[in-house]
Motif scaffolding. Sequence first.
Motif, PDB file in Angstrom:
ATOM      1  N   SER A 188      22.256  11.850  -1.956  1.00  0.00           N
ATOM      2  CA  SER A 188      22.383  11.045  -3.171  1.00  0.00           C
ATOM      3  C   SER A 188      23.797  10.524  -3.393  1.00  0.00           C
ATOM      4  O   SER A 188      23.979   9.443  -3.963  1.00  0.00           O
ATOM      5  CB  SER A 188      21.926  11.855  -4.389  1.00  0.00           C
ATOM      6  OG  SER A 188      22.601  13.099  -4.441  1.00  0.00           O
TER       7      SER A 188
ATOM      8  N   ASP B  96      17.420   2.561  -1.158  1.00  0.00           N
ATOM      9  CA  ASP B  96      16.408   3.432  -0.539  1.00  0.00           C
ATOM     10  C   ASP B  96      17.116   4.324   0.475  1.00  0.00           C
ATOM     11  O   ASP B  96      17.526   3.866   1.545  1.00  0.00           O
ATOM     12  CB  ASP B  96      15.336   2.579   0.138  1.00  0.00           C
ATOM     13  CG  ASP B  96      14.203   3.421   0.713  1.00  0.00           C
ATOM     14  OD1 ASP B  96      14.366   4.667   0.812  1.00  0.00           O
ATOM     15  OD2 ASP B  96      13.173   2.856   1.086  1.00  0.00           O
ATOM     16  N   ASP B  97      17.217   5.596   0.150  1.00  0.00           N
ATOM     17  CA  ASP B  97      17.975   6.527   0.986  1.00  0.00           C
ATOM     18  C   ASP B  97      17.081   7.173   2.044  1.00  0.00           C
ATOM     19  O   ASP B  97      16.920   8.387   2.094  1.00  0.00           O
ATOM     20  CB  ASP B  97      18.634   7.597   0.108  1.00  0.00           C
ATOM     21  CG  ASP B  97      19.633   8.452   0.875  1.00  0.00           C
ATOM     22  OD1 ASP B  97      20.202   7.961   1.862  1.00  0.00           O
ATOM     23  OD2 ASP B  97      19.834   9.619   0.480  1.00  0.00           O
TER      24      ASP B  97
ATOM     25  N   ASN C 197      17.950   9.689   5.658  1.00  0.00           N
ATOM     26  CA  ASN C 197      18.391  10.229   4.380  1.00  0.00           C
ATOM     27  C   ASN C 197      19.835  10.702   4.486  1.00  0.00           C
ATOM     28  O   ASN C 197      20.154  11.606   5.240  1.00  0.00           O
ATOM     29  CB  ASN C 197      17.484  11.392   3.959  1.00  0.00           C
ATOM     30  CG  ASN C 197      17.915  11.995   2.645  1.00  0.00           C
ATOM     31  OD1 ASN C 197      18.316  13.149   2.581  1.00  0.00           O
ATOM     32  ND2 ASN C 197      17.850  11.221   1.582  1.00  0.00           N
TER      33      ASN C 197
ATOM     34  N   SER D 142      13.681   6.751   2.589  1.00  0.00           N
ATOM     35  CA  SER D 142      12.354   7.197   2.144  1.00  0.00           C
ATOM     36  C   SER D 142      11.312   7.026   3.248  1.00  0.00           C
ATOM     37  O   SER D 142      11.374   6.086   4.041  1.00  0.00           O
ATOM     38  CB  SER D 142      11.904   6.413   0.908  1.00  0.00           C
ATOM     39  OG  SER D 142      12.747   6.659  -0.181  1.00  0.00           O
TER      40      SER D 142
ATOM     41  N   THR E 181      16.544  12.254  -5.702  1.00  0.00           N
ATOM     42  CA  THR E 181      17.761  12.031  -4.927  1.00  0.00           C
ATOM     43  C   THR E 181      18.540  13.318  -4.718  1.00  0.00           C
ATOM     44  O   THR E 181      19.671  13.302  -4.271  1.00  0.00           O
ATOM     45  CB  THR E 181      18.678  11.019  -5.633  1.00  0.00           C
ATOM     46  OG1 THR E 181      18.966  11.496  -6.946  1.00  0.00           O
ATOM     47  CG2 THR E 181      18.032   9.655  -5.699  1.00  0.00           C
TER      48      THR E 181
ATOM     49  N   PHE F 253      14.862   8.460  -3.141  1.00  0.00           N
ATOM     50  CA  PHE F 253      14.389   9.035  -1.878  1.00  0.00           C
ATOM     51  C   PHE F 253      13.008   9.618  -2.121  1.00  0.00           C
ATOM     52  O   PHE F 253      12.829  10.532  -2.931  1.00  0.00           O
ATOM     53  CB  PHE F 253      15.346  10.117  -1.373  1.00  0.00           C
ATOM     54  CG  PHE F 253      14.818  10.899  -0.195  1.00  0.00           C
ATOM     55  CD1 PHE F 253      14.627  10.283   1.038  1.00  0.00           C
ATOM     56  CD2 PHE F 253      14.484  12.241  -0.326  1.00  0.00           C
ATOM     57  CE1 PHE F 253      14.122  10.989   2.118  1.00  0.00           C
ATOM     58  CE2 PHE F 253      13.986  12.963   0.752  1.00  0.00           C
ATOM     59  CZ  PHE F 253      13.807  12.336   1.978  1.00  0.00           C
ATOM     60  N   ASN F 254      12.008   9.057  -1.462  1.00  0.00           N
ATOM     61  CA  ASN F 254      10.620   9.518  -1.601  1.00  0.00           C
ATOM     62  C   ASN F 254      10.208   9.644  -3.076  1.00  0.00           C
ATOM     63  O   ASN F 254       9.799  10.710  -3.534  1.00  0.00           O
ATOM     64  CB  ASN F 254      10.432  10.846  -0.867  1.00  0.00           C
ATOM     65  CG  ASN F 254      10.421  10.667   0.640  1.00  0.00           C
ATOM     66  OD1 ASN F 254      10.386   9.553   1.158  1.00  0.00           O
ATOM     67  ND2 ASN F 254      10.466  11.771   1.368  1.00  0.00           N
TER      68      ASN F 254
END
Length: 320
Positions: A75, A39-40, A72, A42, A217, A12-13
């Motif tokens: 995690s 990719d959560d 998002n 991002s 995450t 994430f990012n």
Amino acid sequence: MKPLVSIIVPFFNAAKTINRCLVSIFTQRYEPIEYIFVDDGSTDGSSECVNMLLNDYPHHREHCHFISHDVNMGSYAARCAGLRKVTGDYVIQVDADDYVEQGYIEALVEKVLQTDADLVLCDYTVIDGQETRQQHLPQLASSEDLLCKMLTGEVHSALWNKLFKRTVVETIGLNANVVKNMYDDKVLCTEALMVTKKIAQVSLSLYVYHRQLFKSTTYSTRYAIKPEMDFICFCERYFAANDASTPVLKSFDVFKLRVRGKSLLYGSKEELAMTAEFGGSIGKILKLQNIPFYYKGALLLDFFHLRVIIYLFRLFIKKV
């Protein structure tokens, strides 16, 4: 024929660090490997970084799977999404702000083939600000011993130094809303270790863990107690349903005492109320290891009902 290994990279990012991570996994001496990128949600172009780097490693592209969340989800959800996609014989997870040594997968697979273990662990390197240190695992007698040491804090619950058989991972419930970010690895490790029969260790530092970086995450606050309470609630349900052993339950009591000590010093009234039942005998408190001494002090003061001193200490902490 060599077994297929699945590497899950949730992020994430992570645009600032993911290239370093991916180069380290794309240049592994071992093959075959499948890569699962999650990719959560991002917003910094992390996925574009992955695709651009794959131009330098085109032979890996056909072995890559991509999962993308619109928002998002945390995690835990990202890790679970990756686990559902796994097709390899063995699976491991790598965090996007860390990196691995070239012999990472090779050494773990070699050990698993030698021992037919359900889980193989390795040592790791910790980079914390300007400090670099080798983290060597204690000798672990069994999966139960590992779970106990994980609950008491003697062994890190991270997934990135643990190669599991897929058959073990397939037993994990992957239940939504158990946790969001913090303790996601501890939840997954707990479930996996409860069904793991044989473990083995590699006494090499194969993973490089960056503690000083904001984990891409994970979102946390320094003294957050709510995530720990979520983990406790999960364990109470899970251990009751799966007949946890006495050593595991005793180690779980240590974890709960640790949370009680934190709540005494930093918790709100609601958090104090939630942890009120986590009291222990004076003998149990004195024997506690791997917890900050001030938590132990707060537990002792609470045991003797000297909460006014704890209150004064809390006021002092807020001023410094």
